[in-house]
Motif scaffolding. Structure first.
Motif: not given
Length: 757
Positions: A217-218, A284-285, A287-288, A290-293, A296
């Motif tokens: 996932y990097n 869920t990629s 939604n993910e 969001i964590a990538h910046g 929302d």
């Protein structure tokens, strides 16, 4: 002004104009005309009700109610004709428009009949066989109601620390492209609406195998030149083969996560390559991001749909935010309609709009799933995937009346035969090695001891055992287990040690910084070697391992990957000589982790190290290790020996519109019949961007009886020598090329030819 692209010398229109030119499907357009915005958004929602093997931590809620409300376009994690009929009935008879569902699944290397892991299958270099395994997988999966497969995974992987190297075809774009094509054709067949074919999904778009540090996932950071020449070809090969859908990857590309990357999904996939299927996110990629910046949930969902993503897997960001984004002008309803059209067109291709219950035939599972014929092909596929890494003296093959000590944690272990990403298989139906040896050689005297745990580290074991007991730690002490192995070995003629990685030590979320055989097993191997008896290591793994110590021992080594449901029988076939191993490595094996990434297509630097391996200061080499790999790409031994004759060329000049033929003669000079993978490599000596040291351009797998010779010919055209230049134009440039034909990539060039205008 419309944009145009130059590909292979042909001008093609943008995807928008391609779509306009395509004939519209009346049934699809009629449905679209009736759909509300909410119903359109519902078709973009892919959910899982749980109960199967999840690939993420999220399970969808209230699935039945959502289907009835028209808020689901597809589901996965559901199988059997009865359950699929129930799901389709909810959609067809209870929702307003009665649109049937796509039924998806991860059928990665077989359905109930589990074949070797894909890295193992690729080591067969047998495209007909690989296509056949995909056909069987499709036949079995569709018999259980599944019509959409999240396979093939075609990511080029050159870092074996990345556990998902197990799911692909290794490091080479040419070989990877051949495998991608074979699998797509196998799954999809010639008629989508036939009840035994299914939609294939090329994944993971794109570059997922190049994640930094080999950590799942990097991030990925790569030049377009490297993308186009080294990593993108297998995805394009799948598109050219007509793959019906594509799945985005978890990583970012040019700083934008794949699921929201317009350059990737629209500019490249649709416009440049002309892909006309639909694109689904990975689990869920969306939604993910969001964590990538990237914002929302509303932000990232809008980013994804505007990039060209059609279906949101599990995250439900589309379902919960797109209507608001349309109202706020962040997303157009036209963009949503395009996505819905692609999904409905896929359902039309499958024949679901005419017959939603096409895949609900309750008579099929018994006659189509896990049949004796299917298991026979699984056995064939497994033994063709094995790679003989080392042969010591004449230990192999074994006599069928030998006294054999079978030891090791993999020797009688059903839980580790199927391999990673086999959620639809049943480990209890697999054939362990002990059973296989007794099946094939009932007259042999076989004694057994476990000898060692896969690992003695209970914390590590807990991480591996997420999907069940893959590493089981005995109550006996490690010393007592080794002593038991030595005891059963004392009366044996030969010791067979089954060692390696547990199933979930490779695969998704299974990155490793150490690629050695676990120390618990290394201690066992050292003790067995000290007995002085002949030792055969049956090595099981989902990736290249670091085995420099073992290669220096007086042992024979047979790499069997994770062989699938017929593991034990196939291993016995090879150990006892009923089949001569013919597999070749499709990923380079390093001497140590510090060499990674290491692959055969590396470029020559301005200060290359000497070919001899001699250390010279101010050259591109290591102080503490040779540059060369432990085992090169294309490597694999046989019980027999193959001798290559002189390589001849039909003409030393190749015009851009012509062909040349390169020919050699291969002779089986040993005592056994056997198969050899004959490989052709070239090197462009001078070109506008730095070339690789060598490139695989063709291969053929041939069967030779002992003493037999065969002439092998490869026809090469200028098209086969093309590359993407600095302007991303697909070209061949005039100039001199070197070539050789051999049994692996580790050979010197023997001839030249020149491409002329």
């Amino acid at each position: 002004m419309r944009r145009i692209y130059l590909i292979l010398g042909l001008t093609i229109c943008t995807a928008a104009s391609v779509l306009q030119a395509q004939a519209q499907i009346p049934e699809v357009e009629e449905l679209l005309s009736k759909m509300t915005l909410e119903e359109k958004i519902g078709q973009l929602n892919l959910v899982t009700p749980g109960g199967g093997v999840a690939t993420g931590s999220v399970v969808s809620e209230d699935v039945e109610a959502k289907i009835k409300e028209g808020n689901v376009g597809g589901i996965f994690g559901v199988s059997s004709p009865e359950k699929v009929r129930q799901a389709q009935k909810l959609a067809v008879e209870n929702s307003r428009l009665g649109i049937p569902l796509l039924i998806g699944s991860d059928v990665i290397h077989g359905y109930k009949t589990t074949f070797p892991i894909p890295l193992g299958l690729s080591s067969s270099w047998d495209m007909d066989l690989i296509k056949e395994t995909a056909q069987i997988a499709a036949k079995e999966a569709t018999a259980d109601g599944i019509n959409w497969n999240f396979s093939p995974m075609v990511d080029i992987a050159r870092d074996p620390r990345w556990g998902r190297i197990a799911e692909g075809a290794g490091e080479d774009p040419y070989l990877g492209s051949q495998v991608a094509r074979a699998m797509v054709e196998g799954y999809q067949g010639e008629d989508f609406s036939a009840p035994n074919t299914m939609l294939a999904t090329v994944k993971h778009l794109a570059l997922y195998g190049a994640v930094e540090a080999g950590r799942d996932y990097n991030s990925v950071d790569m030049s377009k030149i490297k993308m186009f020449n080294e990593y993108l070809p297998p995805y394009k090969a799948a598109v050219d083969a007509g793959v019906a859908s594509a799945m985005t990857s978890f990583n970012d590309i040019h700083g934008v996560p794949a699921s929201g990357n317009k350059w990737l999904i629209t500019d490249l996939l649709r416009e440049r390559w002309g892909f006309d299927g639909f694109v689904v996110s990975d689990y869920t990629s969306v939604n993910e991001m969001i964590a990538h910046g990237m914002g929302d949930l509303q932000d990232v969902s809008a980013l994804a749909i505007n990039a060209g993503l059609d279906m949101d897997m599990v995250g439900e960001g589309f379902l919960t935010t797109l209507k608001k984004s349309v109202e706020e002008g962040k997303v157009s309803e036209e963009q949503i309609t395009k996505a819905v059209r692609r999904i409905l067109e896929a359902k039309h291709k499958l024949g679901l709009l005419d017959n939603p219950y096409l895949y609900s035939d309750e008579s099929r599972p018994e006659k189509d799933i896990l049949t004796e014929e299917n298991r026979s092909i699984a056995r064939k596929a497994a033994r063709r995937s094995f790679v003989l890494l080392k042969k010591h003296k004449n230990t192999l093959p074994l006599s069928k009346d030998a006294k054999i000590a079978l030891v090791g944690p993999m020797a009688n272990n059903k839980n580790n035969m199927l391999g990673t990403w086999a959620p639809t298989g049943n480990p209890e139906l697999s054939v362990p090695i002990l059973e296989g040896l007794r099946n094939v050689a009932p007259q042999a005297e076989i004694t057994y001891a476990k000898g060692a745990n896969i690992s003695n580290d209970s914390v590590f074991a807990d991480k591996v055992n997420v999907f069940g007991p893959r590493i089981e730690i005995s109550e006996k002490s490690p010393e007592a287990m080794i002593e038991e192995a030595l005891e059963v070995s004392r009366g044996a003629d030969v010791i067979v040690a089954a060692v390696g990685e547990a199933t979930e030590m490779s695969g998704e979320a299974a990155s490793r910084t150490s690629l050695s055989i676990p120390e618990s097993q290394k201690k066992l191997i050292r003790a067995l070697v000290k007995t002085g008896k002949p030792v055969v290591l049956v090595l099981m793994s989902g990736r290249p391992l670091v085995i420099e110590e073992e290669m220096q021992m007086p042992v024979s080594i047979l790499q069997v990957w994770h062989p699938g449901v017929e593991a034990g029988n196939a291993i016995a076939d090879v150990i006892f000589g009923d089949y001569n191993p013919s597999g070749k490595l499709t990923a380079t094996w390093p001497r140590n982790v510090g060499q990674i990434p290491i692959y055969y297509r590396m470029k020559t630097t301005g200060r290359p190290a000497p070919e001899s391996g001699e250390f010279q200061k101010f050259k591109s080499n290591y102080l503490d290790s040779p540059n060369s790999p432990l085992l090169p790409f294309g490597y694999g031994l046989s019980y027999t020996n193959f001798e290559y004759g002189e390589t001849k060329i039909s003409d030393n000049k190749l015009s851009k519109g012509g062909t040349i033929t390169i020919t050699t003669t291969v002779t089986n000079t040993g005592a056994y019949d056997g198969a050899e993978v004959v490989q052709l490599y070239t090197h462009d000596k001078v070109r506008s961007i730095t070339p690789p040291k060598k490139e695989l351009k063709a291969f053929k797998k041939i069967l030779l009886e002992k003493g037999e010779s065969k002439k092998v010919s490869f026809e090469i055209s200028a098209e086969d020598l093309k590359f993407y230049n600095a302007n991303l134009e697909f070209v061949v440039e005039p100039g001199e090329f070197e070539f050789f034909v051999a049994g692996s990539s580790d050979h010197q060039f023997t001839g030249t030819f020149t491409v002329v205008e």
